[in-house]
Design a protein around this motif. Structure first.
Motif, PDB file in Angstrom:
ATOM      1  N   ARG A  54     -14.589 -22.464  -9.695  1.00 27.55           N
ATOM      2  CA  ARG A  54     -14.958 -22.530  -8.269  1.00 27.55           C
ATOM      3  C   ARG A  54     -16.085 -23.533  -8.051  1.00 27.55           C
ATOM      4  O   ARG A  54     -16.060 -24.301  -7.090  1.00 27.55           O
ATOM      5  CB  ARG A  54     -15.381 -21.130  -7.801  1.00 27.55           C
ATOM      6  CG  ARG A  54     -15.795 -21.070  -6.370  1.00 27.55           C
ATOM      7  CD  ARG A  54     -14.577 -21.114  -5.464  1.00 27.55           C
ATOM      8  NE  ARG A  54     -15.016 -20.910  -4.115  1.00 27.55           N
ATOM      9  CZ  ARG A  54     -14.616 -21.625  -3.091  1.00 27.55           C
ATOM     10  NH1 ARG A  54     -13.697 -22.550  -3.251  1.00 27.55           N
ATOM     11  NH2 ARG A  54     -15.076 -21.398  -1.899  1.00 27.55           N
ATOM     12  N   LEU A  55     -17.063 -23.536  -8.947  1.00 30.41           N
ATOM     13  CA  LEU A  55     -18.154 -24.499  -8.848  1.00 30.41           C
ATOM     14  C   LEU A  55     -17.625 -25.920  -8.948  1.00 30.41           C
ATOM     15  O   LEU A  55     -17.998 -26.792  -8.157  1.00 30.41           O
ATOM     16  CB  LEU A  55     -19.189 -24.239  -9.947  1.00 30.41           C
ATOM     17  CG  LEU A  55     -20.357 -25.219 -10.039  1.00 30.41           C
ATOM     18  CD1 LEU A  55     -21.162 -25.226  -8.749  1.00 30.41           C
ATOM     19  CD2 LEU A  55     -21.230 -24.871 -11.219  1.00 30.41           C
ATOM     20  N   LYS A  56     -16.729 -26.159  -9.884  1.00 30.10           N
ATOM     21  CA  LYS A  56     -16.148 -27.496 -10.044  1.00 30.10           C
ATOM     22  C   LYS A  56     -15.368 -27.902  -8.794  1.00 30.10           C
ATOM     23  O   LYS A  56     -15.454 -29.038  -8.339  1.00 30.10           O
ATOM     24  CB  LYS A  56     -15.237 -27.522 -11.271  1.00 30.10           C
ATOM     25  CG  LYS A  56     -14.687 -28.890 -11.570  1.00 30.10           C
ATOM     26  CD  LYS A  56     -13.857 -28.882 -12.832  1.00 30.10           C
ATOM     27  CE  LYS A  56     -13.286 -30.258 -13.076  1.00 30.10           C
ATOM     28  NZ  LYS A  56     -12.437 -30.297 -14.255  1.00 30.10           N
ATOM     29  N   GLU A  57     -14.632 -26.964  -8.214  1.00 30.86           N
ATOM     30  CA  GLU A  57     -13.893 -27.253  -6.984  1.00 30.86           C
ATOM     31  C   GLU A  57     -14.840 -27.643  -5.853  1.00 30.86           C
ATOM     32  O   GLU A  57     -14.578 -28.586  -5.103  1.00 30.86           O
ATOM     33  CB  GLU A  57     -13.065 -26.039  -6.561  1.00 30.86           C
ATOM     34  CG  GLU A  57     -11.869 -25.760  -7.445  1.00 30.86           C
ATOM     35  CD  GLU A  57     -11.212 -24.419  -7.122  1.00 30.86           C
ATOM     36  OE1 GLU A  57     -11.697 -23.700  -6.216  1.00 30.86           O
ATOM     37  OE2 GLU A  57     -10.210 -24.096  -7.790  1.00 30.86           O
TER      38      GLU A  57
ATOM     39  N   LYS B 107     -20.092 -33.461 -15.789  1.00 32.20           N
ATOM     40  CA  LYS B 107     -18.886 -33.314 -16.606  1.00 32.20           C
ATOM     41  C   LYS B 107     -18.876 -31.998 -17.370  1.00 32.20           C
ATOM     42  O   LYS B 107     -17.859 -31.620 -17.933  1.00 32.20           O
ATOM     43  CB  LYS B 107     -18.775 -34.474 -17.607  1.00 32.20           C
ATOM     44  CG  LYS B 107     -18.770 -35.840 -16.958  1.00 32.20           C
ATOM     45  CD  LYS B 107     -17.576 -36.009 -16.053  1.00 32.20           C
ATOM     46  CE  LYS B 107     -17.611 -37.396 -15.415  1.00 32.20           C
ATOM     47  NZ  LYS B 107     -16.899 -37.477 -14.185  1.00 32.20           N
ATOM     48  N   SER B 108     -20.017 -31.323 -17.408  1.00 28.54           N
ATOM     49  CA  SER B 108     -20.087 -30.070 -18.163  1.00 28.54           C
ATOM     50  C   SER B 108     -21.148 -29.167 -17.550  1.00 28.54           C
ATOM     51  O   SER B 108     -21.947 -29.596 -16.714  1.00 28.54           O
ATOM     52  CB  SER B 108     -20.440 -30.348 -19.621  1.00 28.54           C
ATOM     53  OG  SER B 108     -21.760 -30.844 -19.713  1.00 28.54           O
ATOM     54  N   VAL B 109     -21.149 -27.937 -18.006  1.00 32.45           N
ATOM     55  CA  VAL B 109     -22.171 -26.992 -17.569  1.00 32.45           C
ATOM     56  C   VAL B 109     -23.542 -27.473 -18.030  1.00 32.45           C
ATOM     57  O   VAL B 109     -24.537 -27.327 -17.325  1.00 32.45           O
ATOM     58  CB  VAL B 109     -21.871 -25.574 -18.107  1.00 32.45           C
ATOM     59  CG1 VAL B 109     -22.992 -24.618 -17.779  1.00 32.45           C
ATOM     60  CG2 VAL B 109     -20.557 -25.066 -17.548  1.00 32.45           C
ATOM     61  N   LYS B 110     -23.595 -28.083 -19.191  1.00 29.82           N
ATOM     62  CA  LYS B 110     -24.865 -28.609 -19.709  1.00 29.82           C
ATOM     63  C   LYS B 110     -25.434 -29.655 -18.748  1.00 29.82           C
ATOM     64  O   LYS B 110     -26.641 -29.677 -18.495  1.00 29.82           O
ATOM     65  CB  LYS B 110     -24.661 -29.204 -21.098  1.00 29.82           C
ATOM     66  CG  LYS B 110     -25.938 -29.681 -21.743  1.00 29.82           C
ATOM     67  CD  LYS B 110     -25.682 -30.206 -23.134  1.00 29.82           C
ATOM     68  CE  LYS B 110     -26.978 -30.701 -23.745  1.00 29.82           C
ATOM     69  NZ  LYS B 110     -26.776 -31.244 -25.081  1.00 29.82           N
TER      70      LYS B 110
ATOM     71  N   THR C  73     -21.976 -11.531 -15.498  1.00 22.90           N
ATOM     72  CA  THR C  73     -21.261 -12.536 -16.270  1.00 22.90           C
ATOM     73  C   THR C  73     -19.751 -12.353 -16.190  1.00 22.90           C
ATOM     74  O   THR C  73     -19.021 -13.022 -16.894  1.00 22.90           O
ATOM     75  CB  THR C  73     -21.691 -12.483 -17.749  1.00 22.90           C
ATOM     76  OG1 THR C  73     -21.436 -11.181 -18.263  1.00 22.90           O
ATOM     77  CG2 THR C  73     -23.153 -12.818 -17.898  1.00 22.90           C
ATOM     78  N   TYR C  74     -19.301 -11.477 -15.342  1.00 24.71           N
ATOM     79  CA  TYR C  74     -17.872 -11.248 -15.188  1.00 24.71           C
ATOM     80  C   TYR C  74     -17.204 -12.486 -14.621  1.00 24.71           C
ATOM     81  O   TYR C  74     -17.702 -13.103 -13.683  1.00 24.71           O
ATOM     82  CB  TYR C  74     -17.634 -10.049 -14.266  1.00 24.71           C
ATOM     83  CG  TYR C  74     -16.179  -9.798 -13.965  1.00 24.71           C
ATOM     84  CD1 TYR C  74     -15.346  -9.236 -14.919  1.00 24.71           C
ATOM     85  CD2 TYR C  74     -15.647 -10.146 -12.734  1.00 24.71           C
ATOM     86  CE1 TYR C  74     -14.015  -9.013 -14.656  1.00 24.71           C
ATOM     87  CE2 TYR C  74     -14.314  -9.928 -12.450  1.00 24.71           C
ATOM     88  CZ  TYR C  74     -13.503  -9.355 -13.417  1.00 24.71           C
ATOM     89  OH  TYR C  74     -12.187  -9.141 -13.154  1.00 24.71           O
ATOM     90  N   ASN C  75     -16.096 -12.872 -15.188  1.00 21.70           N
ATOM     91  CA  ASN C  75     -15.276 -13.975 -14.703  1.00 21.70           C
ATOM     92  C   ASN C  75     -16.028 -15.305 -14.709  1.00 21.70           C
ATOM     93  O   ASN C  75     -16.048 -16.020 -13.726  1.00 21.70           O
ATOM     94  CB  ASN C  75     -14.743 -13.659 -13.301  1.00 21.70           C
ATOM     95  CG  ASN C  75     -13.591 -14.562 -12.932  1.00 21.70           C
ATOM     96  OD1 ASN C  75     -13.056 -15.269 -13.779  1.00 21.70           O
ATOM     97  ND2 ASN C  75     -13.203 -14.545 -11.678  1.00 21.70           N
ATOM     98  N   LYS C  76     -16.654 -15.634 -15.834  1.00 24.57           N
ATOM     99  CA  LYS C  76     -17.384 -16.903 -15.939  1.00 24.57           C
ATOM    100  C   LYS C  76     -16.473 -18.095 -15.679  1.00 24.57           C
ATOM    101  O   LYS C  76     -16.854 -19.037 -15.007  1.00 24.57           O
ATOM    102  CB  LYS C  76     -17.982 -17.058 -17.338  1.00 24.57           C
ATOM    103  CG  LYS C  76     -19.277 -16.386 -17.542  1.00 24.57           C
ATOM    104  CD  LYS C  76     -19.810 -16.772 -18.911  1.00 24.57           C
ATOM    105  CE  LYS C  76     -21.117 -16.126 -19.198  1.00 24.57           C
ATOM    106  NZ  LYS C  76     -21.644 -16.500 -20.508  1.00 24.57           N
ATOM    107  N   VAL C  77     -15.277 -18.068 -16.230  1.00 24.60           N
ATOM    108  CA  VAL C  77     -14.356 -19.193 -16.081  1.00 24.60           C
ATOM    109  C   VAL C  77     -13.996 -19.385 -14.616  1.00 24.60           C
ATOM    110  O   VAL C  77     -13.990 -20.499 -14.106  1.00 24.60           O
ATOM    111  CB  VAL C  77     -13.097 -18.986 -16.944  1.00 24.60           C
ATOM    112  CG1 VAL C  77     -12.089 -20.084 -16.690  1.00 24.60           C
ATOM    113  CG2 VAL C  77     -13.472 -18.933 -18.416  1.00 24.60           C
ATOM    114  N   GLY C  78     -13.739 -18.285 -13.909  1.00 21.00           N
ATOM    115  CA  GLY C  78     -13.428 -18.386 -12.487  1.00 21.00           C
ATOM    116  C   GLY C  78     -14.585 -18.948 -11.694  1.00 21.00           C
ATOM    117  O   GLY C  78     -14.419 -19.780 -10.815  1.00 21.00           O
ATOM    118  N   ALA C  79     -15.805 -18.512 -12.025  1.00 18.85           N
ATOM    119  CA  ALA C  79     -16.984 -19.003 -11.322  1.00 18.85           C
ATOM    120  C   ALA C  79     -17.185 -20.494 -11.590  1.00 18.85           C
ATOM    121  O   ALA C  79     -17.508 -21.262 -10.683  1.00 18.85           O
ATOM    122  CB  ALA C  79     -18.207 -18.211 -11.741  1.00 18.85           C
ATOM    123  N   LEU C  80     -16.986 -20.914 -12.811  1.00 18.97           N
ATOM    124  CA  LEU C  80     -17.143 -22.329 -13.148  1.00 18.97           C
ATOM    125  C   LEU C  80     -16.048 -23.167 -12.502  1.00 18.97           C
ATOM    126  O   LEU C  80     -16.302 -24.290 -12.049  1.00 18.97           O
ATOM    127  CB  LEU C  80     -17.152 -22.515 -14.660  1.00 18.97           C
ATOM    128  CG  LEU C  80     -18.365 -21.925 -15.383  1.00 18.97           C
ATOM    129  CD1 LEU C  80     -18.205 -22.070 -16.884  1.00 18.97           C
ATOM    130  CD2 LEU C  80     -19.651 -22.579 -14.912  1.00 18.97           C
TER     131      LEU C  80
END
Length: 93
Positions: A22-25, A36-39, A13-20
């Motif tokens: 990157r996923l959005k990119e 529009k969201s992780v949900k 779970t390290y760097n969740k914001v970075g992973a998200l």
């Protein structure tokens, strides 16, 4: 902390914001803008197999209806072709 074989249990779970981010990119790169969201992503993941099967079934129906239409059209086209051949041959005789 040591839990079984895994020495660092929180490394996943390290760097969740970075992973998200990157996923959005990556999604934006491929012009995928439905989420529009992780949900939204998790809901898609849960329903992926059902959606996939629905899409496949819909396209199978489309293919079957096209096959039916073509099987009806081919004999008509063959008749028209024979008529055109006979008219053309009569003109040159």
């Amino acid at each position: 902390m040591y839990f079984g074989k895994q020495i660092y249990p929180f490394r996943l779970t390290y760097n969740k914001v970075g992973a998200l981010t990157r996923l959005k990119e990556r999604l934006n790169y491929y012009n995928i803008t439905d989420f529009k969201s992780v949900k939204d992503i998790l809901n898609f993941k849960k329903s992926y197999n059902r959606l996939r099967n629905e899409i496949i079934a819909a396209h199978q129906d489309i293919i079957e209806s096209e096959k039916k239409a073509l099987s009806e059209d081919v004999p008509k086209l063959e008749l028209e072709l024979e008529e055109m051949k006979s008219l053309t041959s009569k003109r040159f005789m």
